[in-house]
Write an enzyme that holds these catalytic residues in place. Structure first.
Site, mmCIF file in Angstrom:
data_model
loop_
_atom_site.group_PDB
_atom_site.id
_atom_site.type_symbol
_atom_site.label_atom_id
_atom_site.label_comp_id
_atom_site.label_asym_id
_atom_site.label_seq_id
_atom_site.Cartn_x
_atom_site.Cartn_y
_atom_site.Cartn_z
ATOM 1 N N THR A 252 7.321 2.645 3.787
ATOM 2 C CA THR A 252 8.362 2.109 2.666
ATOM 3 C C THR A 252 7.524 1.954 2.119
ATOM 4 O O THR A 252 8.657 1.966 0.571
ATOM 5 C CB THR A 252 8.609 0.242 3.271
ATOM 6 O OG1 THR A 252 8.776 0.553 5.202
ATOM 7 C CG2 THR A 252 9.474 -0.110 2.649
ATOM 8 N N CYS A 253 6.281 1.910 2.187
ATOM 9 C CA CYS A 253 6.014 1.934 -0.113
ATOM 10 C C CYS A 253 5.893 3.362 -0.885
ATOM 11 O O CYS A 253 6.312 3.852 -1.539
ATOM 12 C CB CYS A 253 4.415 1.346 -0.147
ATOM 13 S SG CYS A 253 4.428 -0.513 0.699
ATOM 14 N N ALA A 254 5.516 4.356 0.196
ATOM 15 C CA ALA A 254 5.892 5.960 -0.368
ATOM 16 C C ALA A 254 7.459 6.093 -0.579
ATOM 17 O O ALA A 254 7.484 6.572 -1.498
ATOM 18 C CB ALA A 254 5.240 6.710 0.787
ATOM 19 N N THR B 80 8.620 4.137 -4.245
ATOM 20 C CA THR B 80 8.309 4.606 -4.806
ATOM 21 C C THR B 80 8.413 6.772 -5.091
ATOM 22 O O THR B 80 8.730 6.434 -6.043
ATOM 23 C CB THR B 80 6.401 4.863 -4.739
ATOM 24 O OG1 THR B 80 5.489 3.662 -4.879
ATOM 25 C CG2 THR B 80 5.472 5.493 -6.197
ATOM 26 N N SER C 101 0.912 -0.994 -0.206
ATOM 27 C CA SER C 101 -0.144 0.243 -0.448
ATOM 28 C C SER C 101 1.324 0.811 0.168
ATOM 29 O O SER C 101 1.440 1.026 0.403
ATOM 30 C CB SER C 101 -0.956 0.224 1.159
ATOM 31 O OG SER C 101 -1.779 1.349 1.324
#
Length: 169
Positions: A59-61, A64, A54
């Site tokens: 971490t995902c942000a 990306t 998500s």
């Protein structure tokens, strides 16, 4: 069946196992404009497919944003970030974070991408989301690099993925 960890607990992955040398399946995900986006298969450009649980996690942000920055001057690949976030949330994230060098899509309807690439988390506290993984696909549609991050809360090996893209040129 592949296994990863989420905060130290074992999580099983389900779907088709894709390895280096395999043909990358062509799959449809949903773009931020609600239109179908085809990823995988053979294309005119090298593809970098990034799956994340998500965009609404640190971490995902970070991942990306990092790939968006790293790929700013690398017009040699088509980069797609796949999450289970709704397209509206993905659009808001991209707008807020200035994401312009990659495409963000959602796999929320049928989880086709996650199943086709073997990265769907089958159990655990975040069951139904995608594992953190990276696939580099050459122009012929073959997987030339694969990383499934062992602990889903860890970042991937950015340098190895970028090197694989450069080598696939």
């Amino acid at each position: 069946m592949a296994k990863i960890k989420h905060l130290g607990a074992t999580v099983n992955l389900t779907g088709t196992t894709i390895n280096v040398g395999d043909k990358a399946p062509s799959v449809i995900a949903i773009g931020t404009d609600l239109n179908d986006v085809e990823i995988g298969g053979a294309k005119d450009k090298i593809q970098l497919i990034i799956t994340v649980p998500s965009l609404d996690t640190d971490t995902c942000a970070t991942e990306t944003r990092r790939f968006n920055e790293d790929l700013n001057n690398l017009d040699i690949c088509e980069t797609t970030v796949v999450s289970m976030d709704l397209p509206f949330a993905s659009e808001r994230f991209c707008s807020t974070e200035g994401i312009a060098n990659l495409t963000v899509v959602s796999d929320y309807i049928n989880r086709d991408v996650s199943r086709a690439y073997g990265v769907l988390m089958e159990d655990g506290k975040i069951k139904g989301l995608s594992a953190r993984a990276i696939f580099v696909i050459d122009r012929s549609g073959s997987v030339v690099y694969k990383e499934i991050v062992e602990e889903v809360t860890d970042e991937p090996n950015y340098e190895a993925a970028l090197d694989a893209i450069k080598e696939a040129r």
